[in-house]
Scaffold this active site. Structure first.
Site, PDB file in Angstrom:
ATOM      1  N   MET A  39       0.843  -1.194   0.000  1.00 50.34           N
ATOM      2  CA  MET A  39       0.000   0.000   0.000  1.00 50.34           C
ATOM      3  C   MET A  39       0.886   1.254   0.000  1.00 50.34           C
ATOM      4  O   MET A  39       0.460   2.334   0.406  1.00 50.34           O
ATOM      5  CB  MET A  39      -0.942  -0.015   1.205  1.00 50.34           C
ATOM      6  CG  MET A  39      -1.914  -1.198   1.143  1.00 50.34           C
ATOM      7  SD  MET A  39      -3.434  -0.973   2.057  1.00 50.34           S
ATOM      8  CE  MET A  39      -2.812  -0.797   3.708  1.00 50.34           C
ATOM      9  N   LEU A  42       6.769   2.968   1.259  1.00 52.57           N
ATOM     10  CA  LEU A  42       7.699   1.834   1.257  1.00 52.57           C
ATOM     11  C   LEU A  42       8.880   2.059   2.199  1.00 52.57           C
ATOM     12  O   LEU A  42       9.386   3.168   2.338  1.00 52.57           O
ATOM     13  CB  LEU A  42       8.213   1.601  -0.169  1.00 52.57           C
ATOM     14  CG  LEU A  42       7.141   1.311  -1.221  1.00 52.57           C
ATOM     15  CD1 LEU A  42       7.787   1.053  -2.576  1.00 52.57           C
ATOM     16  CD2 LEU A  42       6.253   0.137  -0.826  1.00 52.57           C
ATOM     17  N   HIS A  46       9.704  -3.661   2.766  1.00 53.80           N
ATOM     18  CA  HIS A  46       9.173  -3.908   1.419  1.00 53.80           C
ATOM     19  C   HIS A  46      10.311  -4.200   0.440  1.00 53.80           C
ATOM     20  O   HIS A  46      10.216  -5.101  -0.394  1.00 53.80           O
ATOM     21  CB  HIS A  46       8.419  -2.672   0.904  1.00 53.80           C
ATOM     22  CG  HIS A  46       7.207  -2.311   1.691  1.00 53.80           C
ATOM     23  ND1 HIS A  46       7.107  -1.138   2.410  1.00 53.80           N
ATOM     24  CD2 HIS A  46       6.028  -2.948   1.866  1.00 53.80           C
ATOM     25  CE1 HIS A  46       5.929  -1.069   2.991  1.00 53.80           C
ATOM     26  NE2 HIS A  46       5.249  -2.160   2.691  1.00 53.80           N
ATOM     27  N   GLN A  70     -10.316  -2.609   2.944  1.00 54.93           N
ATOM     28  CA  GLN A  70      -9.720  -3.292   4.111  1.00 54.93           C
ATOM     29  C   GLN A  70      -9.600  -2.375   5.322  1.00 54.93           C
ATOM     30  O   GLN A  70      -9.068  -2.788   6.350  1.00 54.93           O
ATOM     31  CB  GLN A  70      -8.376  -3.918   3.748  1.00 54.93           C
ATOM     32  CG  GLN A  70      -7.224  -2.958   3.545  1.00 54.93           C
ATOM     33  CD  GLN A  70      -5.971  -3.681   3.061  1.00 54.93           C
ATOM     34  OE1 GLN A  70      -5.889  -4.101   1.912  1.00 54.93           O
ATOM     35  NE2 GLN A  70      -4.997  -3.849   3.941  1.00 54.93           N
ATOM     36  N   GLY A 158       5.314 -10.229   3.997  1.00 56.96           N
ATOM     37  CA  GLY A 158       6.139 -10.044   5.190  1.00 56.96           C
ATOM     38  C   GLY A 158       5.487 -10.690   6.411  1.00 56.96           C
ATOM     39  O   GLY A 158       4.277 -10.563   6.620  1.00 56.96           O
ATOM     40  N   LYS A 160       5.632  -9.836   9.367  1.00 55.97           N
ATOM     41  CA  LYS A 160       5.125  -8.895  10.367  1.00 55.97           C
ATOM     42  C   LYS A 160       3.595  -8.959  10.405  1.00 55.97           C
ATOM     43  O   LYS A 160       2.985  -8.855  11.461  1.00 55.97           O
ATOM     44  CB  LYS A 160       5.578  -7.476  10.055  1.00 55.97           C
ATOM     45  CG  LYS A 160       4.937  -6.480  10.989  1.00 55.97           C
ATOM     46  CD  LYS A 160       5.470  -5.100  10.820  1.00 55.97           C
ATOM     47  CE  LYS A 160       4.584  -4.150  11.557  1.00 55.97           C
ATOM     48  NZ  LYS A 160       3.267  -4.012  10.892  1.00 55.97           N
TER      49      LYS A 160
HETATM   50  O1  PAF Z   1       0.002  -5.634   3.798  1.00 53.42           O
HETATM   51  C1  PAF Z   1      -0.435  -4.763   3.024  1.00 53.42           C
HETATM   52  O2  PAF Z   1       0.223  -3.786   2.695  1.00 53.42           O
HETATM   53  C2  PAF Z   1      -1.827  -4.931   2.449  1.00 53.42           C
HETATM   54  O3  PAF Z   1      -2.689  -5.524   3.365  1.00 53.42           O
HETATM   55  C3  PAF Z   1      -1.860  -5.688   1.108  1.00 53.42           C
HETATM   56  C4  PAF Z   1      -1.381  -7.128   1.253  1.00 53.42           C
HETATM   57  C5  PAF Z   1      -0.988  -4.977   0.084  1.00 53.42           C
HETATM   58  C6  PAF Z   1      -3.297  -5.731   0.557  1.00 53.42           C
HETATM   59  O4  PAF Z   1      -3.809  -4.449   0.369  1.00 53.42           O
END
Ligand code: PAF
Length: 290
Positions: A39, A42, A46, A70, A158, A160
């Site tokens: 998302m 970074l 990442h 989400q 990840g 985490k």
């Molecule tokens: O972990 C994240 O950054 C988000 O939940 C993901 C996996 C990119 C889905 O939007």
């Protein structure tokens, strides 16, 4: 400032693609694709996933999409850090092959009402499933859509986001998708705080306190032979609260399936998971203790 008006841009060695069709045209001939969904905002965590993917695949695709479905809390969505120019620089420096940067309309052409429901089962009833209703359904939906768009051979996640990894594996099994999931270790700051996009939202004072989360997790590993889980849990809830944290949970679970354990049980793989607010920011972390 990068001009995003074109559907696909070629910048140094990285394509930036906004449309699913463009992406699929670009990836059609590729024989091994690694995919890192994000998302944005970074950080080195990442980038370590990008590096792992690059070492194992011909082509590495990263997506940046702040997925509205989400977020169970609108303020959390509004405050989610957006650092797209810096993100692009980091991805170019990491030699990412393709950045998929879709709009909300591209990912949700029919809107966000009446979205499909995924049968996440038990995993959606505990920990973040319990405290963030709808969160894992939104994660399942967007990862499913992204996997359909990218069609990767390997998906990099990840550790985490421990519960998220298990949820995504379940969604992949439910949908019968042909993709291998690679979970990668949590990266930490030198003081132990897990690297997270949300850390940038902490005030200087809160950032100084935040490593207490890691100290808490370590103490379960160090003391599980000498005290009970319940005692340690109560001590830490008190200590964190006294230091300005608002803990949601500190839970011991079976690392294979997230079955909650009431006491240490060395016959099982154990993980301690924590979620706590600090300075209005929700932070999560976890640690395997055996
Ligand atoms: O972990 C994240 O950054 C988000 O939940 C993901 C996996 C990119 C889905 O939007």
């Amino acid at each position: 400032m990068v001009d995003f008006d074109l559907a696909a841009l070629y910048l140094t060695d990285m394509f930036i693609v906004k449309k699913i069709l463009e992406l699929q045209n670009l990836l059609r001939q590729k024989t091994s694709i690694g995919f890192v969904p994000t998302m944005g905002a970074l950080h080195e965590g990442h980038i370590s996933l990008i590096e792992k993917s690059k070492s194992e695949n011909e082509t590495t695709v990263c997506s940046i999409f702040i997925n509205p479905t989400q977020f169970n809390n609108l303020t959390d969505l509004e405050k989610y850090p957006v650092t797209i120019d810096a993100d692009i620089e980091k991805l170019i420096a990491a030699k990412t092959d393709v950045l998929f940067l879709p709009s909300v309309e591209e990912m949700y052409p029919h809107g966000m009402e009446n979205i499909p429901i995924y049968d996440i089962g038990y995993l959606d009833t505990v920990l973040d499933g319990k405290f963030r209703p709808g969160h894992f359904n939104g994660v399942s939906l967007i990862v499913h859509k992204l996997l359909n768009a990218v069609k990767p051979h390997k998906l990099y996640l990840g550790e985490k986001d421990f519960q998220q990894c298990l949820v995504i594996k379940r969604m992949i099994a439910l949908q019968n998708l042909q993709v291998e999931v690679i979970t990668c270790p949590t990266l930490r700051e030198t003081d132990g705080l897990a690297k997270s996009s949300r850390n940038t939202r902490l005030s200087i004072e809160a950032r100084a306190k935040a490593p207490l989360i890691y100290n808490c997790l370590l103490s379960f590993k160090d003391s599980f032979n000498t005290t009970t889980f319940h005692q340690l849990q109560q001590n830490w809830i008190q200590k964190l609260t006294q230091n300005g944290f608002e803990p949601e949970y500190i839970i011991l679970a079976n690392a294979d399936n997230l079955d909650i354990l009431t006491e240490f049980d060395e016959s099982k793989k154990m993980v301690v998971l924590i979620a706590t607010f600090l300075d209005g920011v929700r932070l999560i972390d976890n640690y395997r203790i055996n």
